[in-house]
Write a protein that holds these residues in place. Sequence first.
Motif, PDB file in Angstrom:
ATOM      1  N   VAL A   1      31.791  65.227  41.743  1.00  0.00           N
ATOM      2  CA  VAL A   1      32.673  65.366  42.903  1.00  0.00           C
ATOM      3  C   VAL A   1      33.725  64.271  42.912  1.00  0.00           C
ATOM      4  O   VAL A   1      34.904  64.508  43.188  1.00  0.00           O
ATOM      5  N   THR A   2      33.315  63.038  42.570  1.00  0.00           N
ATOM      6  CA  THR A   2      34.246  61.923  42.567  1.00  0.00           C
ATOM      7  C   THR A   2      35.276  62.057  41.451  1.00  0.00           C
ATOM      8  O   THR A   2      36.479  61.816  41.651  1.00  0.00           O
ATOM      9  N   ALA A   3      34.825  62.486  40.251  1.00  0.00           N
ATOM     10  CA  ALA A   3      35.725  62.514  39.089  1.00  0.00           C
ATOM     11  C   ALA A   3      36.515  63.807  38.978  1.00  0.00           C
ATOM     12  O   ALA A   3      37.673  63.785  38.530  1.00  0.00           O
ATOM     13  N   VAL A   4      35.911  64.947  39.358  1.00  0.00           N
ATOM     14  CA  VAL A   4      36.539  66.247  39.106  1.00  0.00           C
ATOM     15  C   VAL A   4      36.736  67.044  40.389  1.00  0.00           C
ATOM     16  O   VAL A   4      37.797  67.598  40.647  1.00  0.00           O
ATOM     17  N   GLY A   5      35.692  67.133  41.194  1.00  0.00           N
ATOM     18  CA  GLY A   5      35.725  67.955  42.396  1.00  0.00           C
ATOM     19  C   GLY A   5      34.410  68.684  42.552  1.00  0.00           C
ATOM     20  O   GLY A   5      33.614  68.791  41.611  1.00  0.00           O
ATOM     21  N   TRP A   6      34.147  69.221  43.752  1.00  0.00           N
ATOM     22  CA  TRP A   6      32.840  69.819  44.032  1.00  0.00           C
ATOM     23  C   TRP A   6      32.581  71.078  43.215  1.00  0.00           C
ATOM     24  O   TRP A   6      31.432  71.431  42.946  1.00  0.00           O
ATOM     25  N   ARG A   7      33.632  71.776  42.767  1.00  0.00           N
ATOM     26  CA  ARG A   7      33.427  73.009  41.998  1.00  0.00           C
ATOM     27  C   ARG A   7      32.757  72.741  40.650  1.00  0.00           C
ATOM     28  O   ARG A   7      32.085  73.619  40.089  1.00  0.00           O
ATOM     29  N   ALA A   8      32.929  71.532  40.129  1.00  0.00           N
ATOM     30  CA  ALA A   8      32.326  71.195  38.840  1.00  0.00           C
ATOM     31  C   ALA A   8      30.807  71.260  38.889  1.00  0.00           C
ATOM     32  O   ALA A   8      30.152  71.471  37.865  1.00  0.00           O
ATOM     33  N   VAL A   9      30.236  71.094  40.089  1.00  0.00           N
ATOM     34  CA  VAL A   9      28.775  71.185  40.232  1.00  0.00           C
ATOM     35  C   VAL A   9      28.294  72.568  39.804  1.00  0.00           C
ATOM     36  O   VAL A   9      27.266  72.715  39.119  1.00  0.00           O
ATOM     37  N   PHE A  10      29.033  73.600  40.178  1.00  0.00           N
ATOM     38  CA  PHE A  10      28.635  74.966  39.840  1.00  0.00           C
ATOM     39  C   PHE A  10      28.996  75.323  38.403  1.00  0.00           C
ATOM     40  O   PHE A  10      28.275  76.081  37.749  1.00  0.00           O
TER      41      PHE A  10
END
Length: 449
Positions: free
Chosen positions: A157-166
């Motif tokens: 989330v810090t480096a890319v954004g919350w979508r990267a989690v999925f």
Amino acid sequence: MSARDTRVLLVTMCVGYFLVLLDVTAMNVAVPRIAAEFGVGGGPLAWVVTGYSVPFAALLLVAGATGDRIGHRPMVLAGLVVFGLASLGCALAPGIGWLIAARAVQGAGAALLLPGTLAVVTAAYPSPRARARAIGVWAAIGGIALPAGPVLCGLLVTAVGWRAVFWLNVPLVVAGLVAAFVVLPRDTGDRSRRPDVVGAVLGTAALGLLVAGVAGRSWTLTAAAVSVGALFVAAQRRGDPMLPLGLFRDRSFVLPNLGAVVMNGATLGMMFLMTQFLQDVRGLDPLHAGLAMLPVCLPLVLLPPYAGRVIGRLGPGPVAVVGLGTTACGIALLALAAPETPYPVLLGAMAIWGIGLGILTPALVSGAVAAVPADRSGLASAVNNTARQSGGALGTAAFAAIAGPVAGAGFLAGFRISALAAAAICAATAATTAALGAGRRAPATAGGR
């Protein structure tokens, strides 16, 4: 099956469990960034978490009973496919409604997947002591998702954004699907059992309405859940039921499942509030908030294998009592939390909380599985996980309602009230389990008692 093949099978099923839990805890850290991007707060944010838990809890019973009837291999494979496609939908979500809907499909995939992972492990280890140790490993590897969720999510989330989690889920699901296709045995299940279609529909509807009613604070949905639940109970008294009601006359089956409701209700509810406290009250970024939660999560990785050995000797009941009591102590200490509280104080409270969970998780699972015959292990897994996921969804919804928005003046008071309530419920369940002596007798050899 050779010892090496059995170990490979155990690790593969643990990966499936890992995936299911990863997306439960990861979302807690991502919630503030999702709120900022979509401009929402309060109830809709809680639904990002509970939107996963509602179908997960509602469908577990059906998935477990179906796996016992047709075999667990097709259920595990189907669950991985659905979970992976839903993760892709979450990553591409254009708005909060789409995200919640995709999370609901994820929860359905998790429900198909999870009961089979434990049922396969149970079948691979017929000896009670070996099974208890294997369940300890299953709980530990699955438990890696709890520290990995907040830390990986915080980093992404810090480096890319919350979508990267999925997006992260997609390659993990593909790898798990390939491994499961290779190592899963082609069990045929017990097709002599007739499918309980009426029970499946009523049970799914009752659980879904209950969790949705509490999450949405709707008395109408809650009342409907009670009514449909009564119809479900009546339907289970006839024919070949999906859920033999005789199981609930056995305290060695009832108490581990009661403990599962309490454990996840207290834990996931407090984790939802704690991640908001660390970010919005203490001012930590998502990565550091995830790292700050490690004292809760690491014992869930380190302790279950050792707890499994103790369970093999003493039975699950005494271990569950110790785990519930320790969990209650840790959560109660969080009631002291304030904006200026030194982190070592919070660390100590969270470490005690985590130690309790690390002891408790394998005890509850072992107790539920030991209370039924081996050919109903899918059902036992489903009931225990239904209890856990229903408790988690109810706890998250209830504590979110008590605390209110983080920006509100009453958040900190609501946080403390939630901590004290969670601790009191855990302590009361520990006392009940100790008084009734659950888990002190030999595993069941017959079902439907």
